[in-house]
Design a protein around this motif. Structure first.
Motif, short mmCIF file in Angstrom:
data_model
loop_
_atom_site.label_atom_id
_atom_site.label_comp_id
_atom_site.label_asym_id
_atom_site.label_seq_id
_atom_site.Cartn_x
_atom_site.Cartn_y
_atom_site.Cartn_z
N MET A 41 -63.42 31.35 -93.56
CA MET A 41 -64.87 31.21 -93.81
C MET A 41 -65.67 31.61 -92.58
O MET A 41 -65.17 31.63 -91.46
N ILE A 42 -66.92 31.90 -92.80
CA ILE A 42 -67.81 32.33 -91.71
C ILE A 42 -68.62 31.13 -91.21
O ILE A 42 -69.19 30.39 -92.00
N HIS A 43 -68.63 30.94 -89.91
CA HIS A 43 -69.36 29.81 -89.33
C HIS A 43 -70.73 30.23 -88.82
O HIS A 43 -70.95 31.41 -88.53
N GLY A 44 -71.61 29.23 -88.70
CA GLY A 44 -72.92 29.50 -88.09
C GLY A 44 -72.73 29.83 -86.62
O GLY A 44 -71.66 29.63 -86.04
N ILE A 45 -73.79 30.29 -85.97
CA ILE A 45 -73.71 30.71 -84.57
C ILE A 45 -73.79 29.49 -83.66
O ILE A 45 -74.51 28.54 -83.94
N LYS A 46 -73.05 29.54 -82.57
CA LYS A 46 -73.07 28.46 -81.58
C LYS A 46 -74.51 28.20 -81.07
O LYS A 46 -75.22 29.14 -80.71
N GLY A 47 -74.89 26.93 -81.09
CA GLY A 47 -76.24 26.61 -80.60
C GLY A 47 -77.35 26.88 -81.60
O GLY A 47 -78.53 26.78 -81.28
N VAL A 48 -76.95 27.24 -82.82
CA VAL A 48 -77.92 27.52 -83.88
C VAL A 48 -77.57 26.58 -85.03
O VAL A 48 -76.52 26.74 -85.65
N LYS A 49 -78.41 25.60 -85.28
CA LYS A 49 -78.02 24.53 -86.18
C LYS A 49 -78.68 24.59 -87.54
O LYS A 49 -79.81 25.05 -87.67
N ASP A 50 -77.95 24.09 -88.55
CA ASP A 50 -78.56 23.87 -89.85
C ASP A 50 -79.24 22.51 -89.79
O ASP A 50 -78.71 21.59 -89.17
N ILE A 51 -80.36 22.38 -90.41
CA ILE A 51 -81.00 21.07 -90.55
C ILE A 51 -80.76 20.65 -91.99
O ILE A 51 -81.30 21.25 -92.93
N LEU A 52 -79.90 19.66 -92.16
CA LEU A 52 -79.40 19.31 -93.50
C LEU A 52 -80.33 18.31 -94.19
O LEU A 52 -81.16 17.68 -93.54
N PRO A 53 -80.17 18.17 -95.52
CA PRO A 53 -81.08 17.30 -96.26
C PRO A 53 -81.21 15.87 -95.69
O PRO A 53 -82.29 15.30 -95.73
N ASP A 54 -80.15 15.32 -95.12
CA ASP A 54 -80.29 13.94 -94.63
C ASP A 54 -81.11 13.85 -93.34
O ASP A 54 -81.51 12.77 -92.94
N GLU A 55 -81.36 14.99 -92.68
CA GLU A 55 -82.20 14.95 -91.47
C GLU A 55 -83.62 15.41 -91.78
O GLU A 55 -84.49 15.35 -90.91
N ILE A 56 -83.82 15.92 -92.97
CA ILE A 56 -85.07 16.64 -93.21
C ILE A 56 -86.28 15.72 -93.23
O ILE A 56 -87.38 16.13 -92.88
N ARG A 57 -86.08 14.45 -93.62
CA ARG A 57 -87.20 13.51 -93.67
C ARG A 57 -87.81 13.36 -92.28
O ARG A 57 -89.01 13.31 -92.09
N ARG A 58 -86.91 13.31 -91.29
CA ARG A 58 -87.29 13.23 -89.89
C ARG A 58 -88.12 14.46 -89.48
O ARG A 58 -89.17 14.35 -88.88
N TRP A 59 -87.63 15.63 -89.86
CA TRP A 59 -88.32 16.87 -89.51
C TRP A 59 -89.66 16.98 -90.20
O TRP A 59 -90.66 17.39 -89.60
N GLN A 60 -89.67 16.63 -91.47
CA GLN A 60 -90.94 16.75 -92.20
C GLN A 60 -91.97 15.78 -91.65
O GLN A 60 -93.16 16.10 -91.58
N ALA A 61 -91.50 14.59 -91.23
CA ALA A 61 -92.43 13.61 -90.66
C ALA A 61 -93.02 14.15 -89.36
O ALA A 61 -94.22 14.04 -89.09
N ILE A 62 -92.17 14.77 -88.55
CA ILE A 62 -92.63 15.31 -87.27
C ILE A 62 -93.63 16.45 -87.51
O ILE A 62 -94.70 16.51 -86.91
N GLU A 63 -93.26 17.35 -88.42
CA GLU A 63 -94.15 18.48 -88.69
C GLU A 63 -95.47 18.02 -89.28
O GLU A 63 -96.54 18.53 -88.91
N ALA A 64 -95.41 17.03 -90.17
CA ALA A 64 -96.66 16.53 -90.77
C ALA A 64 -97.53 15.89 -89.68
O ALA A 64 -98.75 16.09 -89.65
N ALA A 65 -96.91 15.15 -88.78
CA ALA A 65 -97.67 14.50 -87.70
C ALA A 65 -98.29 15.56 -86.78
O ALA A 65 -99.42 15.41 -86.31
#
Ligand code: ATP
Ligand code: MG
Length: 421
Positions: A1-25
């Protein structure tokens, strides 16, 4: 399988609430302070960054993702957004467009760095740029915006450090004094600093190597070499911050890696972040617009690293998820009716979901609803269809009530929005 790039992260559904809260703020804070969003491209011609950030900075020296376009033009993934914002400001004549002088952005930046906690190759920043005002109160405005944004998210244990780099005329004089001093300590400096002494001596003050820090403890202070006008500007800024109750400390060593900064410079650090403790930073850059071909335009701004904000964000700072109802339908008559009820609920603006995987048992559907965090489940089987009502189940009390189909939406709406009932 092909992996993502080192130091380049996926932001998964369980973290997204955190991100959306930050962006909304971030959007909310920027908008409250009169800033307007600008969306600039994630790549630009390399020259833009080389000219604005400065050749002898970490970013330009070793961190840029640069590649050739098919016609040979050198392009770079943006390592920060000030350069692009300034380019857009000049290119579109935003200086003469009403209300377009205060800009904010949110988005990914790219730097080739050694990945570790809070340091990535693709990371995200929220930043603002305020163009056109030389007033120290423009500095105070962006600084208080940064502080209130972080505070509003519930981030504590932050330190707000400020310094003045002097104006364009103070810098060369101070640099000369500094280099004289550094020469007397040259043997105690790291190799990098010995080189920076020639290319960008201010950055030596910023070096993280303990020996370099010790060697420069007694270095002449920028703030002791300010012109009267720069001194006056700095006094207004610090008074303004005090007046607004923004706590800060003076840090005479605080210099920015980017060449275009003048006068006020600041950085917010978070103790709990360890080595990568800078949360956000900014300052005045009165020389940049002109340097990039625009007219003489004072400017001040900041950028915050959102990965670092996410690391510091307490769970309590997150807004609660919107209440959810699940529909559990089964049987040849129940399933299509369930699909219709689901649609009715959604069209009424209620967050509703159902397990649409292969027809599963009521028990499995209730378990699924529980995992999704549903407060209510509308149970609809062939029996319910025949009798003309749904069985509305409260997932906490397990109590069930019969609700006629025509009243389902109103009943669910009332229950979800006063769940204590
Ligand atoms: P550092 O000293 O941590 O390298 P910097 O001076 O390079 O920071 P700036 O260019 O001022 O950082 O960017 C502003 C903010 O962006 C930083 O305070 C930090 O929160 C964040 N940031 C910078 N580089 C990265 C990165 N590689 N990964 C994650 N966040 C970053
Ligand atoms: Mg850096």
């Amino acid at each position: 399988m092909i992996h993502g790039i080192k130091g380049v992260k996926d932001i998964l559904p369980d973290e997204i609430r955190r991100w959306q809260a930050i962006e909304a703020a971030a959007r909310r804070a920027a908008s409250l302070y009169g800033f307007h969003e600008i969306r600039i491209p994630i790549f630009e011609v390399t020259e833009l960054f080389a000219r604005s950030i400065g050749a002898s900075t970490d970013i330009v020296e070793k961190e840029m993702y640069t590649f050739q376009d098919r016609d040979g033009t050198s392009l770079t993934l943006r390592p920060e957004a000030t350069a692009g914002a300034v380019r857009a400001y000049i290119e579109h004549g935003l200086g003469s467009v009403a209300g377009a002088q205060k800009l904010y952005y949110l988005g990914p930046m790219f730097r080739h760095e050694r990945p570790q906690a809070g340091r990535l190759r693709q990371f995200h920043q929220f930043g603002v740029e305020s163009f056109g005002s030389p007033s120290p109160y423009a500095d105070v405005e962006v600084m208080s915006l940064l502080w209130r944004f972080l505070n509003g998210l519930g981030l504590t244990e932050l330190t707000f450090e400020v310094n003045s780099l002097g104006d364009a005329t103070d810098r060369p004089a101070y640099k000369a004094v500094l280099v004289e001093f550094l020469k007397t300590r040259e043997d105690r400096l790291c190799g990098n600093c010995r080189r920076r002494m020639q290319t960008n001596p201010l950055r030596v003050l910023d070096c993280k190597v303990p020996e370099c820090r010790a060697a420069t403890e007694e270095a002449p202070r920028l703030t002791d070499h300010l012109s009267p006008s720069a001194r006056e500007h700095f006094a207004r800024v610090t008074e303004g911050l005090s007046m607004l109750g923004v706590p800060f400390v003076l840090n005479p060593r605080l210099v920015r890696g980017l060449d275009y900064y003048t006068l006020t410079t600041f950085e917010v650090t978070g103790g709990r972040l360890g080595a990568q403790n800078a949360v956000g930073a900014g300052g005045r850059y009165d020389g940049l617009v002109k340097a990039l071909g625009g007219s003489e335009t004072p400017a001040v701004g900041f950028a915050v690293g959102l990965e670092r904000v996410a690391l510091l964000l307490p769970e309590a700072g997150l807004p609660p998820a919107e209440p959810l109802i699940c529909v559990a339908a089964f049987g040849s008559a129940g399933i299509p009716v369930g699909v219709r009820v689901l649609d009715d609920l959604r069209r009424a603006g209620l967050r509703a979901d159902a397990d649409l995987r292969a027809a599963s048992s009521l028990k499995a559907q209730l378990r699924h609803a529980d995992r999704l965090g549903a407060l209510l489940v509308a149970i609809i089987g062939d029996d319910e269809v025949a009798k003309g009502f749904v069985l509305l189940r409260d997932m906490r009390s397990k109590a069930q009530e019969e609700v006629p189909f025509s009243e389902v939406v109103a009943r669910v709406s009332a229950r979800l929005h006063s769940p204590a009932e």
